[in-house]
Design a protein around this motif. Structure first.
Motif, short mmCIF file in Angstrom:
data_model
loop_
_atom_site.label_atom_id
_atom_site.label_comp_id
_atom_site.label_asym_id
_atom_site.label_seq_id
_atom_site.Cartn_x
_atom_site.Cartn_y
_atom_site.Cartn_z
N VAL A 270 0.73 -1.30 -0.16
CA VAL A 270 0.06 0.10 0.02
C VAL A 270 0.97 1.32 0.16
N ALA A 271 2.08 1.34 0.70
CA ALA A 271 2.82 2.56 0.95
C ALA A 271 3.45 2.72 -0.38
N ARG A 272 4.11 1.56 -1.03
CA ARG A 272 4.48 1.74 -2.49
C ARG A 272 3.70 2.38 -3.51
N GLN A 273 2.38 1.92 -3.43
CA GLN A 273 1.26 2.19 -4.37
C GLN A 273 0.94 3.86 -4.34
N CYS A 274 0.81 4.15 -3.01
CA CYS A 274 0.66 5.55 -2.47
C CYS A 274 1.54 6.45 -3.04
N LYS A 275 2.98 6.09 -2.67
CA LYS A 275 3.88 6.84 -3.11
C LYS A 275 4.27 6.93 -4.66
N ALA A 276 3.86 5.73 -5.26
CA ALA A 276 3.93 6.10 -6.83
C ALA A 276 2.82 6.94 -7.32
N ASP A 277 1.86 6.83 -6.60
CA ASP A 277 0.67 7.75 -7.13
C ASP A 277 0.84 9.08 -6.66
N TYR A 278 1.52 9.58 -5.61
CA TYR A 278 1.73 10.75 -5.12
C TYR A 278 2.71 11.42 -6.18
N PHE A 279 3.68 10.73 -6.56
CA PHE A 279 5.04 11.11 -7.46
C PHE A 279 4.29 11.44 -8.73
N LYS A 280 3.31 10.51 -9.03
CA LYS A 280 3.02 10.67 -10.53
C LYS A 280 1.93 11.95 -10.61
N LYS A 281 1.23 12.41 -9.63
CA LYS A 281 0.52 13.53 -9.37
C LYS A 281 1.39 14.99 -9.57
N ILE A 282 2.62 14.84 -8.83
CA ILE A 282 3.70 15.77 -8.98
C ILE A 282 4.25 15.90 -10.21
N ALA A 283 4.57 14.70 -10.79
CA ALA A 283 5.19 14.75 -12.13
C ALA A 283 4.12 15.66 -13.36
N SER A 284 2.94 15.32 -13.19
CA SER A 284 1.80 15.64 -14.23
C SER A 284 1.94 17.27 -14.27
N THR A 285 2.30 17.76 -12.71
CA THR A 285 2.22 19.28 -12.86
C THR A 285 3.44 19.84 -13.48
N ILE A 286 4.62 19.04 -13.14
CA ILE A 286 6.03 19.44 -13.66
C ILE A 286 5.92 19.66 -15.05
N LEU A 287 5.24 18.65 -15.83
CA LEU A 287 5.37 18.69 -17.16
C LEU A 287 4.97 20.24 -17.99
N ASN A 288 4.20 20.90 -17.24
CA ASN A 288 3.90 22.25 -17.77
C ASN A 288 4.93 23.31 -17.45
N TYR A 289 6.06 22.81 -16.86
CA TYR A 289 7.05 23.82 -16.77
C TYR A 289 8.56 23.70 -17.55
N ASP A 290 9.43 24.72 -17.36
CA ASP A 290 10.82 24.29 -18.13
C ASP A 290 11.80 24.33 -17.01
N LYS A 291 11.65 24.90 -15.81
CA LYS A 291 12.55 24.90 -14.81
C LYS A 291 12.04 24.36 -13.53
N VAL A 292 12.57 23.48 -12.92
CA VAL A 292 11.89 23.02 -11.51
C VAL A 292 12.94 23.02 -10.50
N LEU A 293 12.64 23.42 -9.12
CA LEU A 293 13.48 23.59 -7.96
C LEU A 293 12.88 22.42 -7.22
N LEU A 294 13.12 21.11 -6.75
CA LEU A 294 13.00 20.41 -5.81
C LEU A 294 13.72 20.62 -4.64
N PHE A 295 12.91 20.76 -3.40
CA PHE A 295 13.65 21.02 -2.10
C PHE A 295 12.74 20.56 -1.04
N GLY A 296 13.43 20.11 0.06
CA GLY A 296 12.74 19.75 1.20
C GLY A 296 13.58 18.92 2.16
N PRO A 297 12.90 18.33 3.14
CA PRO A 297 13.82 17.78 4.22
C PRO A 297 14.15 16.30 4.16
N THR A 298 13.52 15.43 3.12
CA THR A 298 13.50 14.19 3.19
C THR A 298 14.06 13.70 1.70
#
Length: 130
Positions: free
Chosen positions: A54-82
């Motif tokens: 379940v954790a693997r599937q949820c993480k994959a879905d979460y990353f896919k949602k973020i990735a679909s947003t990234i497709l609309n941009y030219d430059k992306v800064l990913l930052f955070g504590p983990t």
């Protein structure tokens, strides 16, 4: 004239705050992992192996949602504590749709909205990243 679109994404494993870089940076979207909501008592009873699936599937879905947003941009800064930003970066590096998108990784702690906006502004305003 073609303008580059830039976003910053502060993320951990549960939440991603997406902010556009502009004169007045602002948060445009928040994406949350659905792992906590899927963690019900019945799922806990099914065993540790099931929880990992379940954790693997949820993480994959979460990353896919973020990735679909990234497709609309030219430059992306990913930052955070983990390490979530690194895992997302590795996933994007394997997908040909993201080859033309410049992606930067930076370590950052827990931040308020104003701190995240300043962090993004400082990154993209720097001559190194123009």
């Amino acid at each position: 004239m073609n303008t580059t679109t830039k976003i910053g994404i502060w993320m951990d494993y549960s939440t991603a705050h997406i902010m556009e870089f502009s004169e007045r940076p602002h948060e445009i979207k928040t994406i949350e992992s659905n792992f906590a909501s899927r963690l019900k008592s019945k799922e806990k009873e099914r065993g540790e192996r099931h929880l990992h699936a379940v954790a693997r599937q949820c993480k994959a879905d979460y990353f896919k949602k973020i990735a679909s947003t990234i497709l609309n941009y030219d430059k992306v800064l990913l930052f955070g504590p983990t390490h979530a930003k690194s895992e997302l970066f590795n996933m994007l590096a394997e997908d040909h749709r993201f080859f033309k998108i410049k992606t930067y990784l930076k370590e950052a702690g827990t931040m308020t909205l104003n701190q995240r906006n300043k962090f993004i502004h400082d990154h993209f305003a720097s001559p190194l990243y123009k």
